[in-house]
Scaffold this motif. Structure first.
Motif, PDB file in Angstrom:
ATOM      1  N   TYR A  64       1.678  -6.108  -5.648  1.00 51.16           N
ATOM      2  CA  TYR A  64       2.733  -7.014  -6.108  1.00 51.16           C
ATOM      3  C   TYR A  64       3.176  -6.651  -7.519  1.00 51.16           C
ATOM      4  O   TYR A  64       4.382  -6.534  -7.788  1.00 51.16           O
ATOM      5  N   ARG A  67       5.378  -3.593  -7.962  1.00 45.90           N
ATOM      6  CA  ARG A  67       6.785  -3.742  -7.591  1.00 45.90           C
ATOM      7  C   ARG A  67       7.569  -4.603  -8.582  1.00 45.90           C
ATOM      8  O   ARG A  67       8.787  -4.623  -8.544  1.00 45.90           O
ATOM      9  N   ILE A 123       8.166   1.250  -3.078  1.00 49.21           N
ATOM     10  CA  ILE A 123       7.323   0.612  -2.084  1.00 49.21           C
ATOM     11  C   ILE A 123       6.319   1.621  -1.547  1.00 49.21           C
ATOM     12  O   ILE A 123       6.455   2.828  -1.756  1.00 49.21           O
ATOM     13  N   ARG A 126       2.585   0.203   3.136  1.00 50.65           N
ATOM     14  CA  ARG A 126       2.339  -1.112   3.728  1.00 50.65           C
ATOM     15  C   ARG A 126       3.650  -1.742   4.182  1.00 50.65           C
ATOM     16  O   ARG A 126       3.659  -2.628   5.017  1.00 50.65           O
ATOM     17  N   LEU A 127       4.759  -1.329   3.587  1.00 55.13           N
ATOM     18  CA  LEU A 127       6.053  -1.879   3.970  1.00 55.13           C
ATOM     19  C   LEU A 127       6.600  -1.159   5.195  1.00 55.13           C
ATOM     20  O   LEU A 127       7.024  -1.763   6.158  1.00 55.13           O
ATOM     21  N   VAL A 168       9.017  -9.728  -1.611  1.00 52.33           N
ATOM     22  CA  VAL A 168       7.740  -9.003  -1.584  1.00 52.33           C
ATOM     23  C   VAL A 168       6.599  -9.925  -1.163  1.00 52.33           C
ATOM     24  O   VAL A 168       5.766  -9.563  -0.318  1.00 52.33           O
ATOM     25  N   GLU A 171       7.371 -10.707   2.764  1.00 57.69           N
ATOM     26  CA  GLU A 171       7.402  -9.611   3.725  1.00 57.69           C
ATOM     27  C   GLU A 171       6.206  -8.667   3.611  1.00 57.69           C
ATOM     28  O   GLU A 171       5.809  -8.058   4.604  1.00 57.69           O
ATOM     29  N   ILE A 172       5.649  -8.532   2.433  1.00 60.08           N
ATOM     30  CA  ILE A 172       4.542  -7.594   2.240  1.00 60.08           C
ATOM     31  C   ILE A 172       3.207  -8.318   2.150  1.00 60.08           C
ATOM     32  O   ILE A 172       2.229  -7.924   2.787  1.00 60.08           O
ATOM     33  N   ASP A 173       3.165  -9.397   1.357  1.00 57.19           N
ATOM     34  CA  ASP A 173       1.893 -10.091   1.144  1.00 57.19           C
ATOM     35  C   ASP A 173       1.670 -11.254   2.096  1.00 57.19           C
ATOM     36  O   ASP A 173       0.582 -11.824   2.134  1.00 57.19           O
TER      37      ASP A 173
END
Length: 211
Positions: A64, A67, A123, A126-127, A168, A171-173
């Motif tokens: 996190y 980014r 990114i 993981r994305l 982020v 969608e990612i965490d």
């Protein structure tokens, strides 16, 4: 039992060092405990319990911060400061929010304090998983995938900070909108709104790759 200032300072140095180390063998049992149990143990001064928290959520916080902070050299500092602050406050954690959300909220304050929130860092896989040239050697496909990632990175970097953060975190965490709201000091609806606007912008910017 309250920790003395000297003991606290010594423990903070050990906690800071733990951010960049692999999980120690002596806390393998703690790795199976739930977040609230770990937080309660850490509040009593159990360093192994807090180290488990560090290793459970450190990679997520690192991704996190990477980014959200433009200066790559500052990423480690922000993550370390987050965990040191969490260690200092762990006895005040009451479980109203999940431990993950609580840590993200501290982290977001440290990001703001860094005064370096300008552009998102690239990114990672993981994305979206880049196509491995060893698996698919078609240069056209590899080039297209590289162009897609570059365009997505650029589009993310140009989003307003709160929109990028909401995207982020969602969608990612994998945070819920109420959790994102707690993290960013927004209402759940405002968090959803920032995410929606980010999604709309990214969808427009990435229209070339939509099928």
């Amino acid at each position: 039992m309250a920790r003395s200032p000297r003991a606290r300072r010594g423990a903070e140095e050990e906690v800071a060092a733990a951010v960049d180390t692999s999980p120690p063998e002596n806390h393998s049992r703690a790795m199976h405990l739930g977040d609230r149990t770990l937080a309660a143990a850490a509040a009593l001064g159990e360093r192994a319990a807090f180290e488990t928290i560090v290793h459970r959520y450190g990679p997520m916080l690192y991704g996190y911060v990477r980014r959200m902070v433009a200066d790559e050299a500052a990423v480690d500092d922000v993550v370390q400061e987050t965990f040191v602050a969490a260690w200092r406050r762990i006895d005040r954690y009451r479980g109203e929010a999940s431990l993950k959300t609580w840590l993200f909220r501290i982290c977001d304050r440290k990001i703001i304090d860094s005064h370096r929130v300008r552009y998102a860092e690239p990114i990672d896989d993981r994305l979206i998983d880049p196509i491995d040239p060893a698996v698919d050697s078609d240069p056209t496909v590899v080039l297209s995938n590289t162009e897609f990632l570059t365009a997505l990175e650029r589009a993310l970097a140009e989003l307003p900070v709160r929109q990028r953060a909401a995207w982020v975190l969602r969608e990612i965490d994998g945070l819920t909108f109420p959790e994102i709201g707690i993290t960013l000091k927004l209402s759940s609806g405002a968090a959803r709104g920032h995410h929606h606007r980010a999604q709309a912008t990214l969808r427009q910017r990435m229209r070339r790759w939509q099928r």
